[in-house]
Design a protein around this motif. Structure first.
Motif, PDB file in Angstrom:
ATOM      1  N   CYS A   1      12.754  47.554  81.602  1.00 49.98           N
ATOM      2  CA  CYS A   1      13.146  48.369  80.448  1.00 49.98           C
ATOM      3  C   CYS A   1      14.648  48.331  80.198  1.00 49.98           C
ATOM      4  N   SER A   2      15.437  48.143  81.259  1.00 53.52           N
ATOM      5  CA  SER A   2      16.893  48.143  81.117  1.00 53.52           C
ATOM      6  C   SER A   2      17.412  46.935  80.350  1.00 53.52           C
ATOM      7  N   PHE A   3      16.609  45.886  80.228  1.00 55.60           N
ATOM      8  CA  PHE A   3      17.104  44.618  79.712  1.00 55.60           C
ATOM      9  C   PHE A   3      17.279  44.602  78.186  1.00 55.60           C
ATOM     10  N   GLY A   4      16.242  45.007  77.454  1.00 57.40           N
ATOM     11  CA  GLY A   4      16.253  44.799  76.007  1.00 57.40           C
ATOM     12  C   GLY A   4      16.373  46.048  75.178  1.00 57.40           C
ATOM     13  N   ASN A   5      16.911  47.138  75.765  1.00 60.25           N
ATOM     14  CA  ASN A   5      17.009  48.369  74.982  1.00 60.25           C
ATOM     15  C   ASN A   5      18.230  48.353  74.066  1.00 60.25           C
ATOM     16  N   ALA A   6      18.420  49.439  73.333  1.00 58.04           N
ATOM     17  CA  ALA A   6      19.480  49.483  72.326  1.00 58.04           C
ATOM     18  C   ALA A   6      20.876  49.569  72.907  1.00 58.04           C
ATOM     19  N   GLY A   7      21.001  49.943  74.177  1.00 61.10           N
ATOM     20  CA  GLY A   7      22.313  49.993  74.812  1.00 61.10           C
ATOM     21  C   GLY A   7      23.117  51.234  74.480  1.00 61.10           C
ATOM     22  N   TYR A   8      22.446  52.291  74.036  1.00 61.30           N
ATOM     23  CA  TYR A   8      23.155  53.489  73.586  1.00 61.30           C
ATOM     24  C   TYR A   8      23.530  54.404  74.753  1.00 61.30           C
ATOM     25  N   ILE A   9      24.706  54.978  74.656  1.00 61.55           N
ATOM     26  CA  ILE A   9      25.169  56.060  75.528  1.00 61.55           C
ATOM     27  C   ILE A   9      25.292  57.264  74.615  1.00 61.55           C
ATOM     28  N   THR A  10      24.393  58.221  74.747  1.00 62.82           N
ATOM     29  CA  THR A  10      24.120  59.145  73.645  1.00 62.82           C
ATOM     30  C   THR A  10      24.241  60.628  73.973  1.00 62.82           C
ATOM     31  N   PRO A  11      25.437  61.172  74.006  1.00 68.40           N
ATOM     32  CA  PRO A  11      25.547  62.633  74.030  1.00 68.40           C
ATOM     33  C   PRO A  11      24.853  63.278  72.826  1.00 68.40           C
ATOM     34  N   SER A  12      24.734  62.528  71.732  1.00 66.88           N
ATOM     35  CA  SER A  12      24.099  63.064  70.524  1.00 66.88           C
ATOM     36  C   SER A  12      22.614  63.371  70.729  1.00 66.88           C
ATOM     37  N   HIS A  13      21.985  62.732  71.722  1.00 64.21           N
ATOM     38  CA  HIS A  13      20.550  62.903  71.924  1.00 64.21           C
ATOM     39  C   HIS A  13      20.278  64.052  72.896  1.00 64.21           C
ATOM     40  N   PHE A  14      20.621  65.258  72.484  1.00 65.01           N
ATOM     41  CA  PHE A  14      20.429  66.413  73.365  1.00 65.01           C
ATOM     42  C   PHE A  14      19.139  67.166  73.063  1.00 65.01           C
ATOM     43  N   VAL A  15      18.355  66.694  72.098  1.00 68.02           N
ATOM     44  CA  VAL A  15      17.053  67.299  71.808  1.00 68.02           C
ATOM     45  C   VAL A  15      16.000  66.529  72.597  1.00 68.02           C
ATOM     46  N   PRO A  16      15.178  67.201  73.413  1.00 67.53           N
ATOM     47  CA  PRO A  16      14.210  66.488  74.257  1.00 67.53           C
ATOM     48  C   PRO A  16      13.121  65.821  73.429  1.00 67.53           C
ATOM     49  N   LEU A  17      12.477  64.810  74.029  1.00 67.70           N
ATOM     50  CA  LEU A  17      11.357  64.145  73.366  1.00 67.70           C
ATOM     51  C   LEU A  17      10.261  65.146  73.031  1.00 67.70           C
ATOM     52  N   ALA A  18      10.030  66.098  73.916  1.00 63.48           N
ATOM     53  CA  ALA A  18       9.060  67.167  73.652  1.00 63.48           C
ATOM     54  C   ALA A  18       9.719  68.203  72.749  1.00 63.48           C
ATOM     55  N   ALA A  19       9.709  67.924  71.454  1.00 61.96           N
ATOM     56  CA  ALA A  19      10.396  68.762  70.473  1.00 61.96           C
ATOM     57  C   ALA A  19       9.395  69.296  69.458  1.00 61.96           C
ATOM     58  N   PRO A  20       9.746  70.365  68.746  1.00 61.63           N
ATOM     59  CA  PRO A  20       8.837  70.914  67.733  1.00 61.63           C
ATOM     60  C   PRO A  20       8.431  69.854  66.710  1.00 61.63           C
TER      61      PRO A  20
END
Length: 460
Positions: A49-68
């Motif tokens: 999974c580490s190989f082909g991802n978007a490469g983002y370092i994301t403080p902006s992504h503070f909302v969990p995947l389990a979201a409303p």
């Protein structure tokens, strides 16, 4: 006859199971702490999974995947085979229990309770990336160009405005951009959107560049790697060193791990074991009698030439800032003379997904979405056989699983990072090192405790 295992015995202070970004960062910080380390991976180091991802370092992504709203979106998108989010039906009990646990947490209260912890761990990881980039021994490009969230709908932009407002409350720099402001930021690219949100503190890297550099460095300092080798079993004992039956309660120590590498068999003995093999951590955990609620979320990507001087390039974009086509859940990242398009989340039993490969509908959906936001995009010239897929390890509450795992006294788990694995790699590795060395941990591990799901196991 010689025992084939006798020539493959490894004795280290720490054994890391998993050679992705989490495993390599764990090995890096453990070595810095003076530990001898061996890393074992079922495939090639850094190529999952580490190989082909978007490469983002994301403080902006503070909302969990389990979201409303995620359950409602998932039910709607299940009717569209080209949708960005798809839950593959399955009667697998572990998967059904994961979905039930996930659905319970898709609430506003869960988001409020977890966003500060997610932001804190992301910011700590961003700071560590800056330190790693300054290291002479590591060579990788680090770009702090921010991140754009692009929107085509008023509804989507209105929801993002709430996230921007909350980001500002939490101390994160963010603002909404009109189409004209977006054009001033990226004058050489045409977007068909009504607005955007800009998170200037986000950064990005080329993932495999970092992974390659980490591996080269770690090999030079004596960290050992075992590739194409799957952990098949563990030897355990009580704190007194006696063998202990699986049904006995109380503290247990892992003594060694068996692995198979083709026809060869091997044994790793270590004082400490790290379980950091991503989407496979749940299956590995079962060999220790653990129920780690991690399910695989398949993502896909394609990396194409973005060199305007290369006439063979199917499409080129002169952009500096990574961006996400928000309603479509497609990430677009510039890397020097390449550009990567990635996205989709296909949840389902890992073995089934591995067997099925990449769905043509997922590819069609991603390419179609890119064209809706980017008028210059030409999907018909892209070789679809070049798409890559990887499996994100998803926890049911959208938070990583990091910490000591009961009842074992020498097992540390670091998994469940979902789309934030690359972003949280350094801090996860540092936390693993701090746990093992008994140092003060860099963040409050309470929200990420592997044992937080135990009450649900009892209910199930």
């Amino acid at each position: 006859m010689m025992n084939p295992e006798s020539n493959r015995n490894k004795n280290k202070e720490v054994a890391v199971i998993g050679g992705g970004i989490i495993g390599l960062c764990s090995a890096y910080y453990l070595h810095k702490a003076g530990k001898s380390v061996v890393v074992i991976d079922k495939g090639e180091i850094g190529k999952a999974c580490s190989f082909g991802n978007a490469g983002y370092i994301t403080p902006s992504h503070f909302v969990p995947l389990a979201a409303p709203g995620m359950i409602q979106k998932g039910l709607k998108w299940m009717l569209n085979p080209q949708s960005p989010f798809f839950v593959r039906p399955s009667l697998n009990l572990d998967f059904l229990h994961w979905l039930w646990s996930f659905s319970k947490r898709c609430t506003q209260q869960h988001t409020v309770n977890t966003q500060e912890a997610i932001l804190d761990i992301n910011l700590k990881s961003l700071a560590l990336y800056e330190e790693l980039h300054a290291e002479d021994a590591l060579e990788f490009q680090f770009y702090q160009k921010g991140l754009l969230m692009l929107y085509k709908t008023e509804k989507g932009l209105k929801e993002e405005a709430k996230t921007v407002k909350q980001a500002n409350r939490l101390g994160l720099n963010a603002k909404l951009l009109s189409p004209n402001e977006l054009k001033r930021l990226e004058p050489n690219i045409d977007f068909d959107v009504i607005g955007a949100a800009h998170y200037p503190e986000d950064a990005h890297i080329a993932p495999y560049e970092l992974l390659s550099s980490l591996r080269i460095y770690l090999e030079t300092v004596g960290v050992e790697f075992i590739e194409q080798a799957e952990v098949t079993n563990f030897n355990t004992g009580s704190l007194q060193g006696d063998d202990i039956p699986a049904n006995r309660s109380g503290p247990i120590k892992i003594v060694s791990a068996h692995y198979s590498k083709g026809a060869e068999k091997g044994l790793i003995s270590a004082d400490e074991f790290i379980l950091a093999n991503g989407a496979w951590s749940g299956e590995t955990g079962k060999r220790l009698g653990l129920k780690l609620p991690v399910q695989a979320g398949k993502g896909i990507s394609i990396t194409i030439s973005n060199d305007p001087n290369n006439k063979c390039s199917p499409t080129t974009f002169d952009c500096k800032t990574p961006f996400i086509l928000s309603e479509a859940k497609v990430a677009v990242t510039p890397f020097n003379n390449e550009i990567r398009f990635g996205g989709t989340m296909e949840l389902g039993v890992l073995a089934d997904q591995e067997r099925r490969g990449i769905s043509p509908n997922r590819i069609k959906g991603l390419l179609k979405s890119a064209g809706r936001y980017l008028p210059a995009f030409r999907a018909d010239n892209i070789d679809q056989s070049q798409f890559w897929s990887g499996f994100r390890p998803c926890s049911p509450d959208g938070l990583p699983i990091i910490g000591r795992c009961q009842p074992y006294t020498n097992l540390t788990v670091s998994t469940g990072h979902a789309m934030m694995g690359l972003s949280l790699g350094p801090i996860s590795g540092k936390l693993v090192s701090e746990i093992i060395t008994g140092s003060t941990v860099s963040v409050n591990l309470g929200p990420f405790d592997p044992n937080r799901f135990h009450s649900e196991e009892k209910i199930a």
